[in-house]
Design a protein around this motif. Structure first.
Motif, PDB file in Angstrom:
ATOM      1  N   GLN A   5       0.836  -1.197   0.000  1.00 46.18           N
ATOM      2  CA  GLN A   5       0.000   0.000   0.000  1.00 46.18           C
ATOM      3  C   GLN A   5       0.874   1.252   0.000  1.00 46.18           C
ATOM      4  N   VAL A   8       2.196   1.815  -3.438  1.00 45.33           N
ATOM      5  CA  VAL A   8       1.166   2.388  -4.310  1.00 45.33           C
ATOM      6  C   VAL A   8       1.045   3.893  -4.067  1.00 45.33           C
ATOM      7  N   VAL A   9       1.104   4.307  -2.804  1.00 45.27           N
ATOM      8  CA  VAL A   9       1.044   5.732  -2.481  1.00 45.27           C
ATOM      9  C   VAL A   9       2.230   6.464  -3.110  1.00 45.27           C
ATOM     10  N   ILE A  11       4.095   5.638  -5.731  1.00 47.19           N
ATOM     11  CA  ILE A  11       3.976   5.669  -7.192  1.00 47.19           C
ATOM     12  C   ILE A  11       2.860   6.623  -7.625  1.00 47.19           C
ATOM     13  N   THR A  12       1.756   6.652  -6.890  1.00 52.42           N
ATOM     14  CA  THR A  12       0.653   7.562  -7.218  1.00 52.42           C
ATOM     15  C   THR A  12       1.085   9.016  -7.064  1.00 52.42           C
ATOM     16  N   VAL A  13       1.764   9.325  -5.973  1.00 54.66           N
ATOM     17  CA  VAL A  13       2.243  10.692  -5.763  1.00 54.66           C
ATOM     18  C   VAL A  13       3.250  11.069  -6.842  1.00 54.66           C
ATOM     19  N   ALA A  15       3.325   9.933  -9.937  1.00 58.26           N
ATOM     20  CA  ALA A  15       2.569  10.148 -11.172  1.00 58.26           C
ATOM     21  C   ALA A  15       1.828  11.486 -11.148  1.00 58.26           C
ATOM     22  N   VAL A  16       1.211  11.815 -10.028  1.00 58.85           N
ATOM     23  CA  VAL A  16       0.477  13.079  -9.910  1.00 58.85           C
ATOM     24  C   VAL A  16       1.431  14.268 -10.039  1.00 58.85           C
TER      25      VAL A  16
END
Length: 135
Positions: A5, A8-9, A11-13, A15-16
């Motif tokens: 998890q 994922v956080v 990688i998401t940050v 990407a954003v």
């Protein structure tokens, strides 16, 4: 929060943040272009020395950022240290850069990425995830 998890956080940050940095290149805004052109007319040109120092500083910041992402994904202590160092290194860059103009959409994503990086930093030091970095 589990290790996956947290990854994922991260990688998401990432990407954003990247999306926020490049959205104006993908979908240019005519008003933003005009304001940027006007701001560039008002500010003095950079000398070669100032530009060279900025490029060295930016290169170090990018190395810290890339290294921190790799370190965070691998749960290495140096990853969270590089993230913290990146925050410290990037702050003085804002002063010599002068006026920065971005579209509202770009600013939203860039700010979300900044908040996310702050949250990741807090998680790395002050949450149960911190134990994975101490091994």
């Amino acid at each position: 929060m589990t290790k996956n998890q947290f990854r994922v956080v991260v990688i998401t940050v990432l990407a954003v943040t990247l999306f926020g940095m490049f959205i104006d290149l993908l979908w240019p805004n005519e008003i933003t272009k005009q304001i940027t052109a006007y701001a560039e007319q008002l500010e003095p040109e950079w000398s070669d020395t100032k530009f060279g120092l900025f490029m060295v500083w930016a290169f170090v910041a990018i190395i810290c950022w890339v290294g921190s992402v790799i370190g965070l994904l691998l749960f290495k202590n140096w990853g969270r240290l590089l993230l913290l160092l990146g925050f410290i290194i990037i702050i003085p860059i804002y002063v010599p850069m002068g006026t920065a103009v971005s579209s509202p959409l770009s600013q939203i994503f860039y700010d979300l990425g900044s908040y996310g990086e702050g949250a990741i930093l807090a998680l790395c030091y002050f949450s149960p995830i911190a134990k994975y970095f101490e091994k």
